[in-house]
Design a protein around this motif. Structure first.
Motif, PDB file in Angstrom:
ATOM      1  N   LEU A 903       1.425 -11.857 -15.686  1.00 57.92           N
ATOM      2  CA  LEU A 903       2.749 -11.814 -15.088  1.00 57.92           C
ATOM      3  C   LEU A 903       3.722 -11.036 -15.972  1.00 57.92           C
ATOM      4  CD1 LEU A 903       4.396 -12.890 -12.667  1.00 57.92           C
ATOM      5  CD2 LEU A 903       4.920 -14.912 -14.025  1.00 57.92           C
ATOM      6  N   SER A 904       3.663 -11.281 -17.267  1.00 59.33           N
ATOM      7  CA  SER A 904       4.548 -10.577 -18.206  1.00 59.33           C
ATOM      8  C   SER A 904       4.266  -9.084 -18.216  1.00 59.33           C
ATOM      9  CB  SER A 904       4.364 -11.151 -19.619  1.00 59.33           C
ATOM     10  OG  SER A 904       4.729 -12.513 -19.652  1.00 59.33           O
ATOM     11  N   ARG A 905       2.994  -8.727 -18.110  1.00 58.15           N
ATOM     12  CA  ARG A 905       2.632  -7.313 -18.130  1.00 58.15           C
ATOM     13  C   ARG A 905       3.236  -6.583 -16.904  1.00 58.15           C
ATOM     14  NH1 ARG A 905      -1.186  -4.839 -15.496  1.00 58.15           N
ATOM     15  NH2 ARG A 905      -2.234  -6.786 -14.942  1.00 58.15           N
ATOM     16  N   LEU A 910       7.581  -3.205 -14.161  1.00 58.64           N
ATOM     17  CA  LEU A 910       8.637  -3.054 -13.166  1.00 58.64           C
ATOM     18  C   LEU A 910      10.024  -2.966 -13.795  1.00 58.64           C
ATOM     19  CD1 LEU A 910       7.331  -5.515 -10.433  1.00 58.64           C
ATOM     20  CD2 LEU A 910       7.457  -3.023 -10.293  1.00 58.64           C
ATOM     21  N   ASN A 911      10.168  -3.416 -15.057  1.00 59.89           N
ATOM     22  CA  ASN A 911      11.445  -3.284 -15.759  1.00 59.89           C
ATOM     23  C   ASN A 911      11.574  -1.957 -16.477  1.00 59.89           C
ATOM     24  OD1 ASN A 911      12.436  -5.795 -14.973  1.00 59.89           O
ATOM     25  ND2 ASN A 911      11.439  -6.858 -16.689  1.00 59.89           N
ATOM     26  N   ASN A 912      10.509  -1.150 -16.405  1.00 59.08           N
ATOM     27  CA  ASN A 912      10.499   0.162 -17.062  1.00 59.08           C
ATOM     28  C   ASN A 912      10.998   1.216 -16.071  1.00 59.08           C
ATOM     29  OD1 ASN A 912      10.001   2.556 -18.342  1.00 59.08           O
ATOM     30  ND2 ASN A 912       7.864   2.122 -18.835  1.00 59.08           N
ATOM     31  N   PRO A 913      12.191   1.794 -16.286  1.00 59.39           N
ATOM     32  CA  PRO A 913      12.740   2.786 -15.340  1.00 59.39           C
ATOM     33  C   PRO A 913      11.831   4.000 -15.141  1.00 59.39           C
ATOM     34  CG  PRO A 913      14.411   2.075 -16.911  1.00 59.39           C
ATOM     35  CD  PRO A 913      13.106   1.523 -17.406  1.00 59.39           C
ATOM     36  N   LYS A 918       9.371   7.231 -11.263  1.00 53.94           N
ATOM     37  CA  LYS A 918       8.405   8.318 -11.116  1.00 53.94           C
ATOM     38  C   LYS A 918       7.194   7.966 -10.259  1.00 53.94           C
ATOM     39  CE  LYS A 918       9.606  10.622 -15.471  1.00 53.94           C
ATOM     40  NZ  LYS A 918       9.107  11.132 -16.770  1.00 53.94           N
ATOM     41  N   ALA A 919       6.815   6.687 -10.233  1.00 50.46           N
ATOM     42  CA  ALA A 919       5.630   6.300  -9.463  1.00 50.46           C
ATOM     43  C   ALA A 919       5.927   6.364  -7.961  1.00 50.46           C
ATOM     44  CB  ALA A 919       5.188   4.888  -9.847  1.00 50.46           C
ATOM     45  N   PRO A 920       4.915   6.663  -7.124  1.00 54.05           N
ATOM     46  CA  PRO A 920       5.118   6.654  -5.666  1.00 54.05           C
ATOM     47  C   PRO A 920       5.627   5.300  -5.198  1.00 54.05           C
ATOM     48  CG  PRO A 920       3.011   7.648  -6.232  1.00 54.05           C
ATOM     49  CD  PRO A 920       3.551   7.069  -7.499  1.00 54.05           C
ATOM     50  N   GLU A 921       6.461   5.300  -4.176  1.00 51.50           N
ATOM     51  CA  GLU A 921       7.055   4.071  -3.674  1.00 51.50           C
ATOM     52  C   GLU A 921       5.997   3.046  -3.283  1.00 51.50           C
ATOM     53  OE1 GLU A 921       9.572   1.157  -2.723  1.00 51.50           O
ATOM     54  OE2 GLU A 921      10.088   3.034  -3.734  1.00 51.50           O
ATOM     55  N   ALA A 922       4.889   3.532  -2.700  1.00 54.89           N
ATOM     56  CA  ALA A 922       3.820   2.622  -2.277  1.00 54.89           C
ATOM     57  C   ALA A 922       3.213   1.904  -3.473  1.00 54.89           C
ATOM     58  CB  ALA A 922       2.746   3.402  -1.519  1.00 54.89           C
ATOM     59  N   VAL A 923       3.071   2.607  -4.609  1.00 57.03           N
ATOM     60  CA  VAL A 923       2.502   2.011  -5.829  1.00 57.03           C
ATOM     61  C   VAL A 923       3.460   0.967  -6.384  1.00 57.03           C
ATOM     62  CG1 VAL A 923       1.775   2.485  -8.195  1.00 57.03           C
ATOM     63  CG2 VAL A 923       1.161   4.069  -6.347  1.00 57.03           C
ATOM     64  N   VAL A 924       4.756   1.302  -6.418  1.00 52.06           N
ATOM     65  CA  VAL A 924       5.760   0.353  -6.935  1.00 52.06           C
ATOM     66  C   VAL A 924       5.794  -0.891  -6.064  1.00 52.06           C
ATOM     67  CG1 VAL A 924       8.214   0.016  -7.410  1.00 52.06           C
ATOM     68  CG2 VAL A 924       7.129   2.219  -7.933  1.00 52.06           C
ATOM     69  N   GLU A 925       5.761  -0.695  -4.756  1.00 56.16           N
ATOM     70  CA  GLU A 925       5.796  -1.817  -3.829  1.00 56.16           C
ATOM     71  C   GLU A 925       4.577  -2.712  -4.004  1.00 56.16           C
ATOM     72  OE1 GLU A 925       7.300  -4.427  -1.280  1.00 56.16           O
ATOM     73  OE2 GLU A 925       8.355  -2.653  -2.046  1.00 56.16           O
ATOM     74  N   LYS A 926       3.433  -2.090  -4.263  1.00 56.75           N
ATOM     75  CA  LYS A 926       2.209  -2.854  -4.486  1.00 56.75           C
ATOM     76  C   LYS A 926       2.345  -3.740  -5.733  1.00 56.75           C
ATOM     77  CE  LYS A 926      -2.803  -2.217  -4.838  1.00 56.75           C
ATOM     78  NZ  LYS A 926      -3.893  -1.209  -4.904  1.00 56.75           N
ATOM     79  N   GLU A 927       2.958  -3.195  -6.781  1.00 57.40           N
ATOM     80  CA  GLU A 927       3.159  -3.975  -8.010  1.00 57.40           C
ATOM     81  C   GLU A 927       4.144  -5.123  -7.772  1.00 57.40           C
ATOM     82  OE1 GLU A 927       1.598  -3.635 -11.102  1.00 57.40           O
ATOM     83  OE2 GLU A 927       0.296  -2.402  -9.850  1.00 57.40           O
ATOM     84  N   ARG A 928       5.191  -4.870  -6.994  1.00 59.36           N
ATOM     85  CA  ARG A 928       6.156  -5.938  -6.681  1.00 59.36           C
ATOM     86  C   ARG A 928       5.482  -7.072  -5.910  1.00 59.36           C
ATOM     87  NH1 ARG A 928      10.223  -1.585  -5.095  1.00 59.36           N
ATOM     88  NH2 ARG A 928      11.567  -1.339  -6.927  1.00 59.36           N
ATOM     89  N   LYS A 929       4.621  -6.692  -4.972  1.00 58.49           N
ATOM     90  CA  LYS A 929       3.896  -7.698  -4.193  1.00 58.49           C
ATOM     91  C   LYS A 929       2.990  -8.514  -5.109  1.00 58.49           C
ATOM     92  CE  LYS A 929       0.966  -8.151  -0.099  1.00 58.49           C
ATOM     93  NZ  LYS A 929       0.216  -7.423   0.958  1.00 58.49           N
ATOM     94  N   LYS A 930       2.321  -7.836  -6.037  1.00 61.40           N
ATOM     95  CA  LYS A 930       1.438  -8.519  -6.980  1.00 61.40           C
ATOM     96  C   LYS A 930       2.238  -9.489  -7.858  1.00 61.40           C
ATOM     97  CE  LYS A 930      -1.621  -5.811  -8.768  1.00 61.40           C
ATOM     98  NZ  LYS A 930      -2.241  -4.799  -9.683  1.00 61.40           N
ATOM     99  N   LEU A 931       3.454  -9.070  -8.260  1.00 64.06           N
ATOM    100  CA  LEU A 931       4.319  -9.927  -9.066  1.00 64.06           C
ATOM    101  C   LEU A 931       4.667 -11.208  -8.319  1.00 64.06           C
ATOM    102  CD1 LEU A 931       6.190 -10.287 -11.597  1.00 64.06           C
ATOM    103  CD2 LEU A 931       7.984  -9.193 -10.244  1.00 64.06           C
ATOM    104  N   ASN A 932       5.056 -11.075  -7.050  1.00 64.66           N
ATOM    105  CA  ASN A 932       5.418 -12.255  -6.254  1.00 64.66           C
ATOM    106  C   ASN A 932       4.240 -13.209  -6.109  1.00 64.66           C
ATOM    107  OD1 ASN A 932       8.015 -11.294  -5.870  1.00 64.66           O
ATOM    108  ND2 ASN A 932       7.506 -10.243  -3.954  1.00 64.66           N
ATOM    109  N   GLU A 933       3.041 -12.649  -5.905  1.00 63.59           N
ATOM    110  CA  GLU A 933       1.855 -13.487  -5.750  1.00 63.59           C
ATOM    111  C   GLU A 933       1.545 -14.238  -7.035  1.00 63.59           C
ATOM    112  OE1 GLU A 933      -1.054 -10.690  -4.528  1.00 63.59           O
ATOM    113  OE2 GLU A 933      -0.427 -10.669  -2.413  1.00 63.59           O
ATOM    114  N   MET A 934       1.680 -13.559  -8.175  1.00 65.76           N
ATOM    115  CA  MET A 934       1.394 -14.214  -9.455  1.00 65.76           C
ATOM    116  C   MET A 934       2.424 -15.287  -9.772  1.00 65.76           C
ATOM    117  SD  MET A 934      -0.011 -11.356 -12.076  1.00 65.76           S
ATOM    118  CE  MET A 934      -1.690 -10.755 -11.928  1.00 65.76           C
TER     119      MET A 934
END
Length: 951
Positions: A903-905, A910-913, A918-934
């Protein structure tokens, strides 16, 4: 039955059987039901839009056929004038090195018929893969002899009624195909261009309010200025309104043109002055009609500059009342070369004031890809305004209803502002216009030359030649609902199946096809009392299937999904090789292949037709655009597999046993009464959803009943009875009968959406249910029986389910193995709870895997237990002998620590601008979804640890 569900092993076999036995032909009762398929292009291949709409049409057809109606789903294809001619021309050039002009009209048309016979049935073969139960025996083609007769009849009658005329009007002109095209064949693309600002000198010493001796006009198409006949300003514009009626000198050609007042000139937009070129712009044409301006055409059919312009009155009649010329330096230049030369010359004269970058919408021909030119040409038109009135009234008074209703507004908006319809095309393939000309240009409209001579009393020595143009394909397809049924003859088929019941179509052709069908049909088809007939009673408007990113699927974007890939699966090695061979623009093949690889990097596994159809139905929410969802397709493939496995369970317990379907005495359990009651409600809901075109709700209703109630619960509730050696034979017989009868009803309920799976299973289940019949297609659709609705049984079984789920949740939370029998205590229960416990202890013991059941009275103390609630009643599972508290706490702490590190990783990422920007929106969204699940997982683990520590 095979152990494994393999759709490819059953689907094509069943379709062949249905077709060979004639099950698709109209048959049934006195009440008729008909659907006319929107005819796909003969050049086409199946796309997701076809699959979506045809799934809906087939579901409706199968439902009404099973409801006992005499059902017709009329099938056929459109001759697709431009697309077919281009395809065969390209083939002729590639194989023989010839053009159509080398062959001549008749021989080239023969080539098209040869191609049609050999290769024109691609989409109909694919339709069979979709399970479409169309009446193949009556398959129509818009160039069939009978259809051609109907087209001729309509054209001649409309001409005689003064509703068709020939005139010189502005149309969309394709400079490559050399034909007028409809708005639907124009693709408007956003492109970068320029806006040029030119000075037009004022004549006779006139000046603007601020003392300038010129007006500044802006244009994105400088080459059209050669045909300007006015400059428009807004009458309210104080800068210029004193100039109304005065003139400017048109640069380069030195022609005096008038300054006119028109609201088309927007005071807030640009300079407020608009150059008016009626022969080369649709908005300018309307201004020209209002101001009665002459029209000057400066382009030929190749969009090159003419040597001498063509001059016409505002009515489109040739005129020599004024002179116009084109500087010889521009004559013969392509429009873009002329543009460069004109801009350069105006710059030399000091008349180029400014050039600005400009985002513009460019109209391109969907077949040729070239920029379309508005061009004055001689064309045939239908007086659509005169025909629109009854078509508007038909929707206003409810004779035709739109579903969803809001599409009526779109229909009315277009119909109330309708323009005359250009129906001629400069092609060789199509319905040749039944008009003849003499050497003086007189027009004689008739069904053939012989009739023309008789009708107009022409001498035999007058030479006639037929019009070279053909009719717009939308003209012939506008006759689809009645010309396919034998009109102009008053056939029995026409009487029986017209008007049709529903048209399933997309919103994008409400104007081009739906409205025109209504106008044509109401003009030509009357009932016994002389009242105009409508072509259909309901227009069901579907949404647009988009890709999983929400983008419109198109060949140019390379994001087209082939529905057959969803059915059969694809291997990426030979990706799309077969499919792209017939594309109109072969260069797109690689683009589509690459896009498909990107969407499905590991290929696509086979899902079968039934799973695809069920997915499309589940996505059919009214009128909304739909994003394709592969996960839902996979889920429905699993759903079909679940039905298959459930059937194997049922057969295992019924094939060699007495199922009580021949009048034997039976004893029904509470579970039997519950599932029968739920079936009646499901049946009523599905029927209602059919009547309201809510296929999404229908699919959801069936899924919830079949998977959640029948498969997940009732099959489990049947086991304690069937496996109980002490249960009476009447009780077992009652459960076997319920298993069979409910499953058989499920198959008939689901058949319109999943035809192949249900047919395969029904053939095995129907005999066990003591039902006769050759096919589920011809079996009656279930009707809800209110007498079988048992609210008490439903309430009791919901209580049983609540107890079982509560115990299972305790197992999961406390990490107790499903196989370990548990003691369970009931506390704070009511008298009704206690009665239900006594009636259902067999179900609870078996399905919740219980060791013992104890009812605690209010004064009795409960040991330390894990707790779950069913209403106000507590379910208690004593924990002292079930788990090692310290060991479980250690395990949970380790898991919490591991999840927290992950979770910290992710939080750090996601706190790194740099990553987020720079990452594609789909990749960022995938990470946000993973964060919520964790975060959710850690929270649950902490709750579980707290419960353990409280023991």
């Amino acid at each position: 039955m095979d152990k494994t569900y393999q759709p490819n092993a059953i689907e094509q076999q069943w379709y062949q059987t249905w077709e060979e036995k004639g099950y698709f032909a109209p048959q049934g009762g006195d009440e008729a039901y008909s659907i006319m398929i929107p005819p796909p292009n003969v050049t086409g291949s199946l796309h997701m839009g076809h699959a979506f709409q045809q799934t809906i049409m087939d579901a409706l057809t199968r439902y009404h056929r099973m409801s006992g109606k005499n059902t017709l789903w009329q099938v056929g294809s459109d001759h697709a004038g431009i697309a077919t001619q281009m395809l065969v021309e390209r083939k002729l050039q590639a194989e023989e090195g010839k053009s159509r002009h080398d062959l001549g009209r008749e021989a080239f048309t023969d080539k098209i018929w040869e191609w049609k016979e050999a290769s024109g049935g691609t989409i109909t073969r694919q339709m069979r893969r979709l399970g479409n139960s169309v009446d193949w025996e009556s398959e129509a083609f818009t160039m069939d002899e009978g259809f051609y007769k109907a087209v001729q009849e309509v054209f001649v009658r409309l001409y005689d009624d003064k509703l068709i005329y020939r005139g010189k009007r502005l149309v969309n002109w394709d400079p490559k195909l050399h034909t007028a095209i409809s708005d639907l064949e124009v693709e408007n693309t956003d492109e970068k261009g320029h806006m040029w600002h030119f000075r037009y000198p004022l004549a006779d010493g006139a000046q603007t309010a601020d003392g300038k001796n010129y007006l500044v006009v802006a244009t994105t198409r400088p080459e059209t200025m050669l045909g300007d006949t006015a400059v428009a300003i807004n009458a309210k514009d104080e800068r210029y309104n004193a100039l109304i009626g005065k003139e400017v000198i048109l640069p380069l050609v030195d022609r005096r043109i008038t300054i006119v007042a028109d609201d088309h000139a927007d005071m807030e937009k640009g300079t407020g002055c608009v150059k008016i070129t009626p022969a080369h712009d649709f908005n300018d044409y309307q201004v020209g009609q209002r101001a009665k301006l002459p029209m000057i055409n400066v382009l030929d059919h190749n969009a090159a500059i003419l040597d001498e312009p063509d001059c016409y009155t505002h009515e489109g009649k040739p005129t020599d009342s004024f002179t116009a010329s084109i500087p010889s330096t521009y004559a013969g230049l392509d429009r873009y070369e002329a543009r460069k030369a004109i801009v350069a010359d105006l710059d030399k004269l000091g008349l180029l004031e400014d050039v600005k970058d400009h985002e513009l919408t460019v109209p391109r021909g969907d077949r040729s890809g070239l920029v379309i030119e508005p061009l004055l040409t001689d064309q045939w038109f239908v007086d659509a305004k005169s025909m629109a009135k009854p078509a508007v009234e038909a929707v206003t008074n409810g004779d035709i209803q739109f579903v969803p209703q809001q599409y009526e507004n779109m229909y009315f908006a277009w119909m109330n502002n309708i323009q005359d319809w250009c129906i001629s095309r400069q092609l060789w393939w199509g319905h040749r216009i039944p008009a003849w000309y003499d050497d003086a240009g007189n027009i004689f409209v008739a069904r053939n030359e012989e009739e023309a001579r008789s009708k107009y009393n022409l001498d035999a020595n007058i030479e006639l030649h037929q019009d070279n143009d053909v009719l717009d394909t939308w003209f012939s397809s506008a006759l689809w609902t009645f010309a396919t049924q034998g009109w102009p003859e008053n056939t029995e088929r026409l009487k029986q199946f017209h008007p049709s019941d529903v048209l399933v179509t997309g919103f994008d052709i409400i104007f081009f096809w739906v409205a025109r069908m209504i106008m044509m049909t109401m003009h030509f088809i009357k009932d016994e009392d002389g009242k105009p007939q409508v072509p259909f009673k309901t227009v069901y408007v579907t949404g647009l299937i988009r890709d999983d990113n929400g983008d419109k699927m198109s060949k140019s974007k390379g994001n087209v999904i082939d529905p057959l890939d969803m059915i059969d699966g694809i291997d990426l090695a030979p990706l799309l090789a077969k499919r792209t061979g017939n594309m109109m623009q072969p260069q797109l093949a690689e683009k589509i292949a690459n896009a498909t690889k990107q969407q499905f990097p590991e290929g696509i596994s086979a899902h079968g037709t039934d799973a695809l159809r069920y997915t499309l139905a589940s996505l059919a929410s009214t009128g909304r655009d739909i994003n394709w969802d592969m996960k839902r397709l996979e889920g429905n493939r699993n759903f079909a597999n679940k039905i298959w496995n459930a059937t194997r369970y049922v057969l295992m317990h019924t094939e060699e046993a007495n199922c009580g379907v021949h009048g034997e005495s039976v004893e029904l359990t509470m579970a039997d009464r519950w599932i029968s009651s739920k079936l009646q409600k499901c049946t009523a809901d599905v029927t209602r959803h059919f009547e309201h075109y809510r296929f999404d709700l229908m699919a959801q209703t069936l899924f919830e009943f079949v998977k959640n109630e029948y498969c997940d619960w009732y099959l489990e509730l049947s086991k304690p009875v069937l496996w109980d050696d002490n249960a009476s034979e009447a009780r077992k017989r009652g459960t076997r009968r319920t298993l069979i009868l409910v499953l058989e009803s499920i198959l008939r309920l689901m058949h319109p959406l999943m035809p192949f799976l249900t047919e395969e299973i029904w053939q095995k289940i129907a005999p066990l249910a003591n039902l006769a019949g050759d096919s589920i297609m011809l079996a009656p659709f279930p009707i809800a029986d209110e007498e079988l609705v048992d609210e008490q049984a439903e309430s009791d079984i919901e209580w049983v389910k609540g107890v079982i789920v509560g115990v299972r949740n305790i197992r999961a939370e406390m990490n107790i193995a499903p196989s370990k029998p548990l003691p369970i205590l009931f506390k704070n229960g009511s008298a009704e709870d206690k009665l239900r416990l006594e009636q259902n202890d067999q179900f609870l013991t078996a399905l919740a895997k219980l060791e013992s059941i104890t009812w605690l009275e209010d004064e009795q103390e409960a040991p330390m237990s894990a707790t779950s609630l069913v209403g106000d009643m507590e379910l208690l599972v004593p924990m002292s002998d079930l788990i090692d508290k310290e060991a479980e706490a250690t395990r949970l702490n380790r898991e919490i620590e591991k999840q927290s590190k992950d979770l910290s990783r992710i939080e750090g990422k996601l706190n790194n601008p740099k990553f987020v920007d720079k990452a594609p929106e789909a990749v960022v969204e995938k990470e946000r979804k993973k964060l919520n699940e964790m975060q959710s997982t850690v929270h649950k683990l902490q709750e579980q640890l707290a419960k353990i520590m409280a023991l």
